[in-house]
Design a protein around this motif. Structure first.
Motif, short mmCIF file in Angstrom:
data_model
loop_
_atom_site.label_atom_id
_atom_site.label_comp_id
_atom_site.label_asym_id
_atom_site.label_seq_id
_atom_site.Cartn_x
_atom_site.Cartn_y
_atom_site.Cartn_z
N VAL A 157 -5.96 -2.53 -2.62
CA VAL A 157 -4.96 -3.24 -1.97
C VAL A 157 -5.59 -4.51 -1.48
O VAL A 157 -6.81 -4.66 -1.09
N GLY A 167 -1.51 -5.74 1.27
CA GLY A 167 -1.71 -5.14 2.47
C GLY A 167 -0.84 -5.42 3.74
O GLY A 167 -0.46 -6.53 3.73
N ASN A 180 0.93 -1.10 -0.12
CA ASN A 180 0.02 -0.18 0.06
C ASN A 180 1.09 1.33 0.06
O ASN A 180 0.46 2.14 -0.56
N ASP A 228 -0.98 -0.47 7.44
CA ASP A 228 -1.62 0.26 6.50
C ASP A 228 -2.59 1.49 7.02
O ASP A 228 -3.19 1.02 7.69
N PRO A 276 -6.83 1.54 3.45
CA PRO A 276 -5.61 1.50 2.45
C PRO A 276 -6.39 1.76 0.99
O PRO A 276 -7.66 2.13 0.98
#
Length: 361
Positions: A268, A257, A183, A261, A264
């Motif tokens: 993702v 991911g 991400n 994150d 995100p």
């Protein structure tokens, strides 16, 4: 001129192979659970004696489980993908004594005699990398038309104007067939496309902008409002960057991911096993893998990428490169089992700049 190393198969007429027993298989009785004494694979070619014939697993990966399919095919599965009835090869030797043979020396190498003692035989910041770069230029020129180049990118690639522009140029000019990242790489690259910053710092001048710490969050929020990365590029009129190059060049971008994150981004993979499957889809096709400035993502991808691949019935090597400014990261990659890798200690901006300058005219 670049030439692929030739693969030389084992001589199965030798007594060690002729007298070896057939590999033993046992059925899975519970989904996701291998039989006791299961065999597990490495990144190297492995042969299994089935009904008197030595069979190569056409695809492999680190820590996979060999499963006999039909009469003469070996499929490598992850433990979680085992199902009741699967016939798993059992045995823990790799010297043919149990019908299992690991073969690590199939490709031609320079076999000239070397001194037992010599200086600077390791890979470090003191290593001379000029020849490695020249080899890589030739390799990528070959792979552009004849292979499948997969890049694994850490967020540092998007932090600098030069590296960001160089990576985008390589993608647009056909030197990438898939990009694997997290991400963060995509978020900061899109932030650069909207605000010309990465984590609030100008990607060229390196000065921090007022309220710049909001920029990556604003980029995430805008992406989620747009509903997709593709729509964000249109909505925000993004004209440059790595993600833009992937979208406009139809190069698959797999974003995995992590627990850290923000957001995100819409595309993702939030489920780690979905992300692994998506990454594996490209790792299994890779003929060249280049990993830049991301320790865990590099180790993960390296472990799912074999040292060989079957193309049009021929076995060819998979070339793996890992580049980082930290020797520790590169050594850890090798410690985790990715042995067939060329490591280059370099600043990512310099590395990508050299590739772009030599490959994109």
């Amino acid at each position: 001129m670049f030439q692929l190393p030739k693969y030389k198969a084992p001589n199965f007429d030798q007594e060690i192979f002729l007298s070896a027993p057939n590999a033993v298989v046992e059925k899975v009785v519970k989904d996701g659970v291998a039989p006791d004494n299961y065999h597990t694979t490495s990144m190297y070619p492995e042969y299994f004696k089935i009904n008197g014939k030595w069979i190569l697993a056409n695809e492999s990966r680190m820590d996979g489980v060999p499963v006999l399919v039909g009469e003469d095919k070996i499929q490598i599965k992850e433990f979680r993908n085992l199902h009741v009835g699967d016939q798993v090869v059992v045995g823990r030797t790799e010297d043919a004594s149990e019908g299992i043979y690991l073969y690590a020396n199939g490709f031609e190498k320079d076999n000239h005699k070397k001194d037992i003692f010599a200086f600077r035989t390791g890979r470090s910041r003191e290593t001379a990398f000029t020849k490695d770069y020249e080899n890589l230029y030739e390799l990528l020129q070959h792979e552009k038309e004849n292979g499948h180049i997969v890049w694994v990118l850490g967020p540092a690639v998007s932090f600098d104007h030069r590296s960001r522009e160089s990576m985008a140029s390589l993608i647009k000019n056909g030197y990438a067939h898939a990009v694997l990242a997290g991400n963060a790489l995509a978020t900061h690259d899109l932030e650069g496309g909207i605000f010309k910053t990465a984590l609030g710092q100008d990607i060229y001048h390196q000065d921090s902008k007022p309220n710049g710490h909001y920029h990556h969050l604003d980029a995430l929020n805008k992406a989620r409002k747009s509903g997709s990365i593709e729509q964000l590029i249109e909505d925000e009129n993004i004209k440059d960057g790595i993600v833009h190059a992937c979208v406009k060049s139809n190069v698959p971008l797999v974003l995995a991911g992590s627990i850290r994150d923000d957001g995100p981004l819409p595309s993702v993979f939030a489920n780690v096993y979905d992300a692994q499957d998506a990454m594996r889809n490209h790792a299994r096709q890779a003929t060249t893998l280049i990993c830049l400035a991301t320790q865990l993502h590099t180790i993960a991808t390296g472990n799912m990428t074999p040292s060989y691949i079957m193309v049009d019935g021929e076995i060819r090597p998979v070339f793996i490169y890992a580049v980082d400014v930290s020797e520790f990261v590169l050594n850890k990659l090798q410690d985790r089992g990715t042995l067939e890798v060329t490591t280059i200690v370099a600043n990512i901006q310099d590395f990508l700049g050299k590739l772009k300058d030599n490959l994109v005219k």
